[in-house]
Design an enzyme around this catalytic site. Sequence first.
Site, PDB file in Angstrom:
ATOM      1  N   LYS A  97      -0.705   5.216  -5.638  1.00 56.92           N
ATOM      2  CA  LYS A  97      -1.783   4.868  -6.586  1.00 56.92           C
ATOM      3  C   LYS A  97      -2.645   6.078  -6.910  1.00 56.92           C
ATOM      4  CE  LYS A  97      -3.214   1.765  -3.670  1.00 56.92           C
ATOM      5  NZ  LYS A  97      -2.126   1.713  -2.679  1.00 56.92           N
ATOM      6  N   GLY A  98      -2.876   6.925  -5.891  1.00 50.33           N
ATOM      7  CA  GLY A  98      -3.709   8.113  -6.090  1.00 50.33           C
ATOM      8  C   GLY A  98      -3.113   9.029  -7.143  1.00 50.33           C
ATOM      9  N   VAL A 127       9.081  11.302  -9.910  1.00 48.48           N
ATOM     10  CA  VAL A 127      10.268  11.992  -9.395  1.00 48.48           C
ATOM     11  C   VAL A 127       9.880  13.122  -8.432  1.00 48.48           C
ATOM     12  CG1 VAL A 127      11.799  11.391 -11.307  1.00 48.48           C
ATOM     13  CG2 VAL A 127      10.324  13.413 -11.518  1.00 48.48           C
ATOM     14  N   GLY A 128       8.632  13.110  -7.978  1.00 44.11           N
ATOM     15  CA  GLY A 128       8.142  14.104  -7.032  1.00 44.11           C
ATOM     16  C   GLY A 128       6.653  13.897  -6.847  1.00 44.11           C
ATOM     17  N   GLY A 159      -5.933   5.640   1.864  1.00 51.92           N
ATOM     18  CA  GLY A 159      -5.618   7.057   1.959  1.00 51.92           C
ATOM     19  C   GLY A 159      -4.734   7.416   0.793  1.00 51.92           C
ATOM     20  N   HIS A 160      -5.241   8.268  -0.077  1.00 57.66           N
ATOM     21  CA  HIS A 160      -4.456   8.666  -1.247  1.00 57.66           C
ATOM     22  C   HIS A 160      -4.215  10.164  -1.178  1.00 57.66           C
ATOM     23  CE1 HIS A 160      -5.631   4.792  -2.713  1.00 57.66           C
ATOM     24  NE2 HIS A 160      -6.894   5.139  -2.842  1.00 57.66           N
ATOM     25  N   GLY A 188       0.809  -1.216   0.000  1.00 56.94           N
ATOM     26  CA  GLY A 188       0.000   0.000   0.000  1.00 56.94           C
ATOM     27  C   GLY A 188       0.838   1.260   0.000  1.00 56.94           C
ATOM     28  N   ASP A 189       0.176   2.386  -0.274  1.00 55.51           N
ATOM     29  CA  ASP A 189       0.803   3.706  -0.245  1.00 55.51           C
ATOM     30  C   ASP A 189       1.938   3.833  -1.257  1.00 55.51           C
ATOM     31  OD1 ASP A 189      -0.921   4.327   1.882  1.00 55.51           O
ATOM     32  OD2 ASP A 189       0.452   3.396   3.295  1.00 55.51           O
ATOM     33  N   ASN A 191     -10.342   2.802   4.681  1.00 59.53           N
ATOM     34  CA  ASN A 191      -9.016   2.431   5.183  1.00 59.53           C
ATOM     35  C   ASN A 191      -7.941   2.943   4.229  1.00 59.53           C
ATOM     36  OD1 ASN A 191     -10.012   0.634   3.260  1.00 59.53           O
ATOM     37  ND2 ASN A 191      -9.028  -1.176   4.121  1.00 59.53           N
ATOM     38  N   LYS A 245       8.474   7.540  -6.459  1.00 61.49           N
ATOM     39  CA  LYS A 245       9.357   8.020  -5.381  1.00 61.49           C
ATOM     40  C   LYS A 245      10.837   7.714  -5.611  1.00 61.49           C
ATOM     41  CE  LYS A 245       6.795   8.936  -1.571  1.00 61.49           C
ATOM     42  NZ  LYS A 245       6.110   8.764  -0.280  1.00 61.49           N
ATOM     43  N   GLN A 257      -5.510  -0.411  -1.175  1.00 59.63           N
ATOM     44  CA  GLN A 257      -4.550  -1.327  -0.548  1.00 59.63           C
ATOM     45  C   GLN A 257      -3.593  -1.883  -1.622  1.00 59.63           C
ATOM     46  OE1 GLN A 257      -8.160  -1.769   0.466  1.00 59.63           O
ATOM     47  NE2 GLN A 257      -7.460  -0.021   1.631  1.00 59.63           N
TER      48      GLN A 257
HETATM   49  P1  GDP Z   1      -1.637   5.510  -2.317  1.00 62.16           P
HETATM   50  O1  GDP Z   1      -2.359   5.041  -1.087  1.00 62.16           O
HETATM   51  O2  GDP Z   1      -1.024   4.381  -3.083  1.00 62.16           O
HETATM   52  O3  GDP Z   1      -2.474   6.400  -3.179  1.00 62.16           O
HETATM   53  O4  GDP Z   1      -0.398   6.376  -1.800  1.00 62.16           O
HETATM   54  P2  GDP Z   1      -0.428   7.531  -0.678  1.00 62.16           P
HETATM   55  O5  GDP Z   1      -1.038   8.745  -1.257  1.00 62.16           O
HETATM   56  O6  GDP Z   1      -0.971   6.989   0.605  1.00 62.16           O
HETATM   57  O7  GDP Z   1       1.136   7.714  -0.413  1.00 62.16           O
HETATM   58  C1  GDP Z   1       1.993   8.101  -1.437  1.00 62.16           C
HETATM   59  C2  GDP Z   1       2.652   9.446  -1.067  1.00 62.16           C
HETATM   60  O8  GDP Z   1       3.727   9.690  -1.915  1.00 62.16           O
HETATM   61  C3  GDP Z   1       1.716  10.640  -1.234  1.00 62.16           C
HETATM   62  O9  GDP Z   1       2.019  11.568  -0.225  1.00 62.16           O
HETATM   63  C4  GDP Z   1       2.077  11.197  -2.616  1.00 62.16           C
HETATM   64  O10 GDP Z   1       1.841  12.594  -2.717  1.00 62.16           O
HETATM   65  C5  GDP Z   1       3.547  10.905  -2.666  1.00 62.16           C
HETATM   66  N1  GDP Z   1       4.100  10.613  -3.981  1.00 62.16           N
HETATM   67  C6  GDP Z   1       3.530   9.900  -5.016  1.00 62.16           C
HETATM   68  N2  GDP Z   1       4.424   9.753  -6.026  1.00 62.16           N
HETATM   69  C7  GDP Z   1       5.564  10.356  -5.626  1.00 62.16           C
HETATM   70  C8  GDP Z   1       6.873  10.506  -6.208  1.00 62.16           C
HETATM   71  O11 GDP Z   1       7.169  10.031  -7.319  1.00 62.16           O
HETATM   72  N3  GDP Z   1       7.804  11.200  -5.466  1.00 62.16           N
HETATM   73  C9  GDP Z   1       7.533  11.715  -4.232  1.00 62.16           C
HETATM   74  N4  GDP Z   1       8.502  12.353  -3.583  1.00 62.16           N
HETATM   75  N5  GDP Z   1       6.329  11.585  -3.653  1.00 62.16           N
HETATM   76  C10 GDP Z   1       5.369  10.910  -4.337  1.00 62.16           C
HETATM   77  P1  IMO Z   2      -3.928   2.493   0.508  1.00 63.43           P
HETATM   78  O1  IMO Z   2      -5.079   2.322  -0.442  1.00 63.43           O
HETATM   79  C1  IMO Z   2      -1.452   0.833   3.693  1.00 63.43           C
HETATM   80  C2  IMO Z   2      -3.369  -2.055   6.373  1.00 63.43           C
HETATM   81  C3  IMO Z   2      -3.551  -1.627   7.819  1.00 63.43           C
HETATM   82  C4  IMO Z   2      -3.462  -2.984   8.515  1.00 63.43           C
HETATM   83  C5  IMO Z   2      -4.158  -3.915   7.529  1.00 63.43           C
HETATM   84  C6  IMO Z   2      -5.623  -4.203   7.882  1.00 63.43           C
HETATM   85  O2  IMO Z   2      -3.748   3.879   1.006  1.00 63.43           O
HETATM   86  O3  IMO Z   2      -2.672   1.888  -0.042  1.00 63.43           O
HETATM   87  P2  IMO Z   2      -7.827  -2.731   7.705  1.00 63.43           P
HETATM   88  O4  IMO Z   2      -8.213  -1.448   8.407  1.00 63.43           O
HETATM   89  O5  IMO Z   2      -7.851  -2.645   6.220  1.00 63.43           O
HETATM   90  O6  IMO Z   2      -8.592  -3.924   8.226  1.00 63.43           O
HETATM   91  O7  IMO Z   2      -6.296  -2.995   8.163  1.00 63.43           O
HETATM   92  O8  IMO Z   2      -4.080  -3.291   6.264  1.00 63.43           O
HETATM   93  N1  IMO Z   2      -3.935  -1.126   5.377  1.00 63.43           N
HETATM   94  C7  IMO Z   2      -3.199  -0.306   4.621  1.00 63.43           C
HETATM   95  N2  IMO Z   2      -1.881  -0.052   4.622  1.00 63.43           N
HETATM   96  N3  IMO Z   2      -2.254   1.445   2.799  1.00 63.43           N
HETATM   97  C8  IMO Z   2      -3.576   1.186   2.776  1.00 63.43           C
HETATM   98  O9  IMO Z   2      -4.393   1.663   1.816  1.00 63.43           O
HETATM   99  C9  IMO Z   2      -4.114   0.311   3.740  1.00 63.43           C
HETATM  100  N4  IMO Z   2      -5.366  -0.148   4.004  1.00 63.43           N
HETATM  101  C10 IMO Z   2      -5.238  -1.031   5.003  1.00 63.43           C
HETATM  102  O10 IMO Z   2      -2.550  -0.746   8.234  1.00 63.43           O
HETATM  103  O11 IMO Z   2      -2.113  -3.389   8.589  1.00 63.43           O
HETATM  104 MG    MG Z   3      -2.350   5.341   0.967  1.00 64.68          MG
END
Ligand code: GDP
Ligand code: IMO
Ligand code: MG
Length: 427
Positions: free
Chosen positions: A16-17, A413-414, A40-41, A12-13, A38, A330, A223
Site C-alpha cells: 500500500k505504501g 514488477v519491483g 509498516g510501509h 496487510g503488507d 502497527n 509483487k 492493515q
Molecule cells: P504495506 O504495509 O501494504 O505498505 O506493504 P509493506 O511495505 O509492509 O510490504 C510490501 C513490501 O513489498 C515492501 O518491502 C515494498 O518495498 C515491496 N514491494 C511493493 N511492491 C512491490 C513489487 O511490485 N515488487 C516487489 N518485488 N516488491 C514490492
Molecule cells: P500494514 O499497514 C500486517 C496484524 C498483527 C496481528 C493483528 C493484530 O503494514 O499492512 P495489532 O498490533 O494491530 O493489534 O495486531 O494484526 N497486523 C498487521 N499485519 N500488516 C499490518 O499493517 C498489520 N497491522 C497489524 O500482526 O496479527
Molecule cells: Mg506493512
Amino acid sequence: MPAIVLVGAQWGDEGKGKATDLLGDRVDFVVKFNGGNNAGHTVVIEGERYALHLLPSGILTPGVVPVIGNGVVVDLEVLFDELTQLAARGIDVSRLVVSANAHLVLSYNRTLDRVAERFLGSRKIGTTGRGIGPAYADKMNRVGIRVQDVFDASILRQKVEGALDLKNQLLVKVYNRRALSVDAVVDELLAYADRLRPMVADTSRLLTDALDAGRTVLLEGGQATLLDVDHGTYPFVTSSNATAGGACTGAGIPPTRIDRVIAVTKAYTTRVGEGPFPTELHDAAGQRLREVGGEFGTTTGRPRRCGWFDAPIARYATRVNGVTDIVLTKLDVLTGLEQIPVCVAYDIEGVRHHELPMTQTEFHHARPIYEQLPGWTEDLTAARSLADLPRAARDYVAAVERMSGARVSAVGVGAGRAETIVVHDLV
Ligand code: GDP
Ligand code: IMO
Ligand code: MG
C-alpha cells in the site's frame, strides 16, 4: 472532486505504501484513516528505502498534505521520532496535519497489549505489541485520551486519573505489574504540547473544504480487509476498520464523496501473526516466496507466513470494499516458477465454496482447491506495459482480474517507484 480510498485486500503488507507513493504527485492530500504504528510501509524512491509506521506515505511527496485522521491512534513518542528521522534525511515534514479528535496510544496501552498477549498464551493474537488494541478499547469504553486533551492540562489530568483508576488495578492485581503515577503519564504528554499544537486541526472540515475546492484526497488504509475488526478473520484482526467504510468514519468524509476504491493485492498471500490462512505453505515453496519476496515485517521483523493467491479472498475484498481498481503487486516474485497454483475455491467438509464461508469454524476448516497457471522465467522488472510481459505473466494478471471481479489498473514488477506497469490511470 475525487476522494479515492486505497485499502489492502488481504492480510496487510500488500504494498500500500508504494501504491500511495505512486499516486502521490497527482493528489493534494493523503489521509491515514485507521490504525497506528502497527502499520509498516516500505517505500523505495530512487534506491532510498523509507520505512513508515505512523505517518501517511504521502509525507514523502513534496506538495502533498499528509493528514492523520480522527480514526487513527497516535503514539506521540513514535510520531515525533518518525518526524525527526525523516527531517534528518531531508524530507519536509512541516505540512503534516493531525486530527484534534484522534486518540492517543499511552504507555499503559503498550504495557497492557504485551502482558495481555502473554496472558492469552496459545490463544494469543500475535499483535504488534504497540498498544493499538488497548487504545481502541479505551476509545470505545469512553476512557480514551485524545490529541486535543493535551492542550487542556486540567481536563487531561482528570481523564488520565479516571483511566488509571481501573488500569492500575489491572496492572497490579491481574498482571502483577507496577502501578503508574498520574503525574508521570500527564507530564509525559504535556511535554509534547508545544510541538504538537501547530499541527493540529479539525481535519474533517479541512478535507471536506478541500474537496469542495476541487482538491484530490487519497484516503490510505492501514492493515487490510481481512484484518478489519468487523469484516476480517475475527478475533485474529486488528482493532479498527481497515475496509473502505472506515475511510468515511476515520477521516470525517461522507460516503457520497468517495469516487473510487483501489484495492492493493499481492500476487500471492502473506499474513503476520496468528489466525486462519487457507493457502499457507509450510514447505519449500513458502520459504521461497518469503526469501524472494523479502517477506519479513517492516514493523516487528517477524517472518511473514506465505501462501498462494486466494481468489475467494480477492472476491470478498472486491465486494465489501466496492473495489473499482486493483493494484496487483509483487508479480516479479513469482518469476521462475514452472506452474503457479491459485486457489479458486474452498473445500469445506466436502462442499465447494466460492465465497468466504459464514462462520469462523468453517473458515478454519477451509481447504484450498487449486488451479495451476503456467509460470514464466523472464525477468519482469523492466516491463512498463502489459505488452512487455511474457504471455504467461499477462495471463496471470488477466486471471486475477477475472477471479477478483475488478479491473487491474496497475501491476508492480519491483519495489522501486518506477517498477510499475500502469494499465489505467488511477487518478
Ligand atoms: P504495506 O504495509 O501494504 O505498505 O506493504 P509493506 O511495505 O509492509 O510490504 C510490501 C513490501 O513489498 C515492501 O518491502 C515494498 O518495498 C515491496 N514491494 C511493493 N511492491 C512491490 C513489487 O511490485 N515488487 C516487489 N518485488 N516488491 C514490492
Ligand atoms: P500494514 O499497514 C500486517 C496484524 C498483527 C496481528 C493483528 C493484530 O503494514 O499492512 P495489532 O498490533 O494491530 O493489534 O495486531 O494484526 N497486523 C498487521 N499485519 N500488516 C499490518 O499493517 C498489520 N497491522 C497489524 O500482526 O496479527
Ligand atoms: Mg506493512
